[in-house]
Design an enzyme around this catalytic site. Structure first.
Site, PDB file in Angstrom:
ATOM      1  N   ARG A   7      -8.015   0.635  -3.830  1.00  0.00           N
ATOM      2  CA  ARG A   7      -8.732   1.064  -2.621  1.00  0.00           C
ATOM      3  C   ARG A   7      -8.537   2.547  -2.399  1.00  0.00           C
ATOM      4  O   ARG A   7      -9.477   3.271  -2.062  1.00  0.00           O
ATOM      5  CB  ARG A   7      -8.218   0.292  -1.395  1.00  0.00           C
ATOM      6  CG  ARG A   7      -8.684  -1.138  -1.307  1.00  0.00           C
ATOM      7  CD  ARG A   7      -8.270  -1.729   0.012  1.00  0.00           C
ATOM      8  NE  ARG A   7      -8.403  -3.173  -0.024  1.00  0.00           N
ATOM      9  CZ  ARG A   7      -7.991  -3.974   0.935  1.00  0.00           C
ATOM     10  NH1 ARG A   7      -7.406  -3.480   2.001  1.00  0.00           N
ATOM     11  NH2 ARG A   7      -8.145  -5.280   0.845  1.00  0.00           N
ATOM     12  N   GLY A  57     -14.030 -10.125   3.838  1.00  0.00           N
ATOM     13  CA  GLY A  57     -13.761  -8.899   3.095  1.00  0.00           C
ATOM     14  C   GLY A  57     -12.443  -8.275   3.506  1.00  0.00           C
ATOM     15  O   GLY A  57     -11.575  -8.934   4.077  1.00  0.00           O
ATOM     16  N   CYS A  58     -12.286  -7.009   3.211  1.00  0.00           N
ATOM     17  CA  CYS A  58     -11.062  -6.288   3.558  1.00  0.00           C
ATOM     18  C   CYS A  58     -10.772  -6.416   5.040  1.00  0.00           C
ATOM     19  O   CYS A  58     -11.632  -6.155   5.886  1.00  0.00           O
ATOM     20  CB  CYS A  58     -11.209  -4.819   3.170  1.00  0.00           C
ATOM     21  SG  CYS A  58      -9.833  -3.791   3.700  1.00  0.00           S
ATOM     22  N   PHE A  59      -9.544  -6.799   5.369  1.00  0.00           N
ATOM     23  CA  PHE A  59      -9.242  -7.031   6.781  1.00  0.00           C
ATOM     24  C   PHE A  59      -9.155  -5.764   7.607  1.00  0.00           C
ATOM     25  O   PHE A  59      -9.179  -5.817   8.830  1.00  0.00           O
ATOM     26  CB  PHE A  59      -7.976  -7.878   6.971  1.00  0.00           C
ATOM     27  CG  PHE A  59      -6.780  -7.542   6.105  1.00  0.00           C
ATOM     28  CD1 PHE A  59      -6.526  -6.269   5.644  1.00  0.00           C
ATOM     29  CD2 PHE A  59      -5.885  -8.546   5.766  1.00  0.00           C
ATOM     30  CE1 PHE A  59      -5.411  -5.984   4.862  1.00  0.00           C
ATOM     31  CE2 PHE A  59      -4.758  -8.281   4.989  1.00  0.00           C
ATOM     32  CZ  PHE A  59      -4.528  -6.994   4.530  1.00  0.00           C
TER      33      PHE A  59
END
Length: 237
Positions: A7, A57-59
């Protein structure tokens, strides 16, 4: 799989590409929000603080959306779907634990309904038609899933998914999974309040800040400017 390293690598590459062209204008990787109808069936307003758990998805971004939503008293990033033994970021990032990056939302049903939380979830928090991915993040840990905490929540979510599919508000079918919550495990401290603490990180700028802007635009009556942060909540308890 997308680890924290990857990321941050995405963020570095995106920043470098943006800086490489003097003519570059900011663009966002996140999908456009979809304006959708409110659920025809909603949960009955109950006394006391209620809990909702969702994954999309990404929290980082999902947590940020609900931290800017009125009536939400806390939104905590974490993991659901797997066991306590592997509820940690390194393990979950492998995509083999059964966990999804999830957000536990505590809310006051006198101020916001469960149906409204789902409407925001399906409209601005994520794209429910993407299978086992969201934007640049791929793997089952980034799946779209609702972890109902009561049978009523499950019925409301089932009815709403059917309603949205019937209305054909998306170009593709909804792939959101739905089941009863078994457990929620809070994520590591460095994941909490991430959007607020790192607003200039390219990953956040490209993928998550547009969600906040869409929340403000589409759900103006539910938007709050000052986020309800995890660390702030701990400080007052």
């Amino acid at each position: 799989m997308r680890s924290l390293f990857s990321r941050l690598t995405f963020a570095a590459v995106a920043g470098a590409l943006a800086a490489s062209s003097a003519l570059a204008t900011p663009t966002f990787a996140s999908e456009e929000a979809v304006v959708i109808p409110a659920p025809a069936t909603d949960a009955q307003a109950a006394d006391g603080i209620q809990t909702a758990v969702i994954a999309g998805g990404c929290f980082w971004g999902v947590q940020g959306v609900y931290q800017h939503t009125g009536g939400v008293v806390s939104a905590v990033s974490g993991y659901s779907g797997g066991s306590k033994a592997n509820a940690n970021y390194n393990a979950v990032s492998s995509g083999s634990t059964g966990h999804a990056e999830a957000v536990e939302i505590k809310y006051d049903p006198k101020q916001i309904s469960y149906g409204k939380i789902l409407q925001i979830y399906f409209s601005v928090a994520h794209d429910p038609t993407q299978l086992n991915r969201q934007g640049p993040d791929t793997g089952t840990q980034y799946r779209s899933e609702i972890f109902a905490t009561t049978p009523e929540q499950k019925k409301v979510a089932e009815a709403y998914i059917a309603q949205l599919n019937a209305a054909k508000v998306y170009k593709k079918p909804i792939v959101t999974k739905l089941g009863m919550l078994q457990a929620f495990y809070p994520a590591e401290a460095y994941h909490q309040d991430y959007l607020t603490l790192h607003p200039n990180q390219p990953y956040i700028v490209y993928n998550d800040l547009p969600k906040i802007e869409n929340l403000k635009k589409i759900f103006a009556g539910n938007f709050i400017e000052k986020p309800t942060l995890v660390n702030a909540a701990k400080a007052t308890n």
